[in-house]
Write an enzyme that holds these catalytic residues in place. Structure first.
Site, PDB file in Angstrom:
ATOM      1  N   ASP A  24      22.096  32.824   9.805  1.00  0.00           N
ATOM      2  CA  ASP A  24      21.759  34.243   9.613  1.00  0.00           C
ATOM      3  C   ASP A  24      21.506  34.856  10.988  1.00  0.00           C
ATOM      4  O   ASP A  24      20.667  34.375  11.748  1.00  0.00           O
ATOM      5  CB  ASP A  24      20.514  34.377   8.728  1.00  0.00           C
ATOM      6  CG  ASP A  24      20.251  35.822   8.332  1.00  0.00           C
ATOM      7  OD1 ASP A  24      20.240  36.117   7.131  1.00  0.00           O
ATOM      8  OD2 ASP A  24      20.059  36.672   9.233  1.00  0.00           O
ATOM      9  N   ASP A 137      26.172  39.257   7.896  1.00  0.00           N
ATOM     10  CA  ASP A 137      25.556  38.449   8.965  1.00  0.00           C
ATOM     11  C   ASP A 137      25.036  37.093   8.487  1.00  0.00           C
ATOM     12  O   ASP A 137      24.199  36.497   9.136  1.00  0.00           O
ATOM     13  CB  ASP A 137      24.436  39.255   9.645  1.00  0.00           C
ATOM     14  CG  ASP A 137      23.078  39.079   8.991  1.00  0.00           C
ATOM     15  OD1 ASP A 137      23.019  38.955   7.752  1.00  0.00           O
ATOM     16  OD2 ASP A 137      22.087  39.040   9.735  1.00  0.00           O
ATOM     17  N   GLU A 138      25.571  36.608   7.382  1.00  0.00           N
ATOM     18  CA  GLU A 138      24.964  35.418   6.790  1.00  0.00           C
ATOM     19  C   GLU A 138      26.015  34.544   6.112  1.00  0.00           C
ATOM     20  O   GLU A 138      26.893  35.057   5.421  1.00  0.00           O
ATOM     21  CB  GLU A 138      23.952  35.934   5.760  1.00  0.00           C
ATOM     22  CG  GLU A 138      23.153  34.897   5.080  1.00  0.00           C
ATOM     23  CD  GLU A 138      22.315  35.513   3.945  1.00  0.00           C
ATOM     24  OE1 GLU A 138      22.205  36.750   3.856  1.00  0.00           O
ATOM     25  OE2 GLU A 138      21.815  34.724   3.142  1.00  0.00           O
TER      26      GLU A 138
HETATM   27  P1  TTP Z   1      19.172  40.897   7.623  1.00  0.00           P
HETATM   28  O1  TTP Z   1      19.791  39.584   7.967  1.00  0.00           O
HETATM   29  O2  TTP Z   1      18.261  40.959   6.475  1.00  0.00           O
HETATM   30  O3  TTP Z   1      18.338  41.461   8.803  1.00  0.00           O
HETATM   31  P2  TTP Z   1      18.593  41.364  10.323  1.00  0.00           P
HETATM   32  O4  TTP Z   1      19.775  40.527  10.653  1.00  0.00           O
HETATM   33  O5  TTP Z   1      18.613  42.744  10.885  1.00  0.00           O
HETATM   34  O6  TTP Z   1      17.259  40.688  10.824  1.00  0.00           O
HETATM   35  P3  TTP Z   1      16.802  39.173  10.671  1.00  0.00           P
HETATM   36  O7  TTP Z   1      16.643  38.697  12.076  1.00  0.00           O
HETATM   37  O8  TTP Z   1      15.530  39.246   9.926  1.00  0.00           O
HETATM   38  O9  TTP Z   1      17.885  38.444   9.938  1.00  0.00           O
HETATM   39  O10 TTP Z   1      20.306  41.971   7.426  1.00  0.00           O
HETATM   40  C1  TTP Z   1      21.524  41.984   8.187  1.00  0.00           C
HETATM   41  C2  TTP Z   1      21.920  43.405   8.477  1.00  0.00           C
HETATM   42  O11 TTP Z   1      22.058  44.137   7.278  1.00  0.00           O
HETATM   43  C3  TTP Z   1      20.911  44.152   9.284  1.00  0.00           C
HETATM   44  O12 TTP Z   1      21.073  43.955  10.682  1.00  0.00           O
HETATM   45  C4  TTP Z   1      21.125  45.577   8.868  1.00  0.00           C
HETATM   46  C5  TTP Z   1      21.658  45.479   7.468  1.00  0.00           C
HETATM   47  N1  TTP Z   1      20.587  45.889   6.519  1.00  0.00           N
HETATM   48  C6  TTP Z   1      20.569  47.194   6.047  1.00  0.00           C
HETATM   49  O13 TTP Z   1      21.421  48.003   6.389  1.00  0.00           O
HETATM   50  N2  TTP Z   1      19.563  47.567   5.198  1.00  0.00           N
HETATM   51  C7  TTP Z   1      18.572  46.722   4.797  1.00  0.00           C
HETATM   52  O14 TTP Z   1      17.681  47.094   4.024  1.00  0.00           O
HETATM   53  C8  TTP Z   1      18.613  45.374   5.286  1.00  0.00           C
HETATM   54  C9  TTP Z   1      17.550  44.393   4.877  1.00  0.00           C
HETATM   55  C10 TTP Z   1      19.625  45.013   6.150  1.00  0.00           C
HETATM   56 MG    MG Z   2      20.032  38.631   9.760  1.00  0.00          MG
END
Ligand code: TTP
Ligand code: MG
Length: 436
Positions: A24, A137-138
């Protein structure tokens, strides 16, 4: 992958446990902005919409970890984010603002983030035989055949380093013998984390964590669990499974298994589900054969339709009839060869249901399985395009019932996804046509 002969979480024929990586990306959209604007490195960065003067509506997509220190987080109203962390640009004209306590705001540029995601994805596919892309992103990787537990940490570090070096963004990686533990592990030491949970350690790894970290437990369930005196995953794992089932239905049993680190889902690529199903509950249990039949017909039609959309042929047709309180009865018929025949699905499902004509039934379902896909008809494997909101509150996704453990649906993928009933896909939304 060993061709489906082994289920993750269980040793294969050689006695090996599956090795699953969950990758992730850290504050992904913000990381992408930093990649093309290196001056943003180390600074509070907020990616979102609606922060320009005159705009009032919008939300934060993500915030860098520096911005999170100010209480800015995903899905927050942009106005609240600006209150907590004013724009750097505002500090230039407002002498009262301390520039050190301001942040950089950037608009969402999904096309760019997708292109960066594609670069990451290439490395992941290069690193594993089976990659399940979950969102932009996962992803989950089954690397059982690429490495061994003794060197799994080094393997995961190599993947992480490649992403960092070749793409210029950082990932957190969890390594575990199954998907749900790997996901929790990747989140355990974010950002830039690498957490390895070896077979045999899963339950002790989970035990001290908040029960809310178990996928399928959102804030509402967590509160209900607390009322039962269950605070941690360890409490949940040690709870009376019958009591959980009585309280939460089949979900309760699933959550109990997850808290114990049991998860036998196989890492499968998206777009190639192992089965497709639909189910629907009656408001109250009914013994009216016509009502049951009518409902099963509707479900059969929906399932056959979905299979056709996916280009899937099926060889097994099954029904499920849940009789009060929680007895799950399944009946299946296997055909001599794979077919795409909606009328047959309906006919077989209604015939199988016949056995329950006199029974009081509170839920029925229809499933096709033993799927095969005609060459070239497979839908794109990408969850990386479009499915940008990642999982989060699994309360939103709920926990779907499943026909059997090996078909257990994801508890965690794509909470914003459609209410598809693929057993490998998202049980999101829990419509009246919930998944098996
Ligand atoms: P996430 O993997 O939940 O968040 P992240 O990568 O920004 O942070 P983390 O380090 O905690 O993993 O989500 C991936 C992307 O999805 C994030 O960069 C932006 C998008 N996203 C949104 O647009 N709205 C949201 O509510 C969430 C949770 C994520
Ligand atoms: Mg993320």
């Amino acid at each position: 992958m060993t061709g489906g002969s082994r289920l993750p979480g269980t040793p294969d024929g050689d006695g090996r446990d599956a090795i699953v990586l969950h990758v992730d990306m850290d504050c992904f959209y913000a990381a992408c902005e930093r990649r093309r604007e290196p001056e943003l490195r180390g600074e509070p960065v907020v990616v979102g919409m609606g922060y320009d003067p005159g705009e009032s509506h919008g939300a934060v997509a993500t915030a860098s970890y520096e911005a999170r220190e100010y209480g800015v987080e995903s899905a927050q109203a942009i106005g609240e984010a600006l209150d907590r962390l004013p724009r750097r640009a505002a500090a230039e004209t407002d002498p009262d603002l301390d520039p050190a306590a301001t942040g950089h705001y950037r608009p969402v540029d999904i096309d760019y983030y997708e292109s960066v995601g594609e670069e990451v994805k290439e490395i992941l596919h290069d690193s594993a035989d089976v990659v399940r892309e979950v969102s932009i992103d996962e992803a989950y990787l089954d690397v059982t055949d690429r490495t061994a537990w003794t060197v799994a940490e080094g393997f995961a570090r190599h993947v992480k380093n490649r992403i960092d070096r070749e793409v210029g963004v950082t990932a957190s990686v969890g390594v575990a013998p199954n998907m749900s533990a790997a996901k929790i592990a990747s989140d355990h030491d974010k950002p830039d984390g690498l957490v390895v949970v070896e077979p045999g350690e899963v339950r002790s790894f989970l035990a001290p964590l908040d029960a809310g970290e178990i996928h399928g437990v959102g804030p509402v369930t967590a509160r209900e669990l607390r009322e039962l005196g269950i605070e941690t995953a360890g409490d949940l794992a040690g709870a009376d499974p019958d009591a959980l089932e009585a309280r939460f239905g089949e979900r309760g049993a699933e959550l109990y298994r997850r808290a114990r680190g049991e998860d036998d889902r196989e890492v499968t690529p998206r777009g190639r589900p192992k089965s497709l199903s639909r189910e629907s509950a009656f408001t109250e249990a009914t013994d009216d054969p016509d009502r049951k039949r009518e409902r099963v017909r509707t479900l059969a039609e929906a399932v056959a339709d979905r299979a056709r959309q996916k280009g899937a042929l099926y060889r097994t047709i099954a029904i499920k009839a849940v009789t009060p309180p929680f007895d799950v009865n399944t009946r299946a018929t296997s055909l001599p060869g794979p077919v795409d025949d909606p009328e047959l699905v309906e006919e077989v499902a209604v015939e199988l249901l016949g056995e329950f004509d006199d029974a009081s039934v509170r839920k029925v379902g229809v499933r096709v399985s033993n799927l095969s896909f005609a060459a070239g008809e497979q839908t794109s494997l990408g969850g990386w395009g479009g499915q940008s909101a990642p999982d989060g509150d699994a309360e939103r996704t709920g926990v779907a019932d499943s026909f059997d453990a090996s078909d257990s649906p994801d508890l965690d993928d794509d909470s914003n996804g459609p209410t598809d009933a693929e057993t490998d896909a998202d049980p999101a939304g829990q419509s009246s046509l919930a998944d098996f």
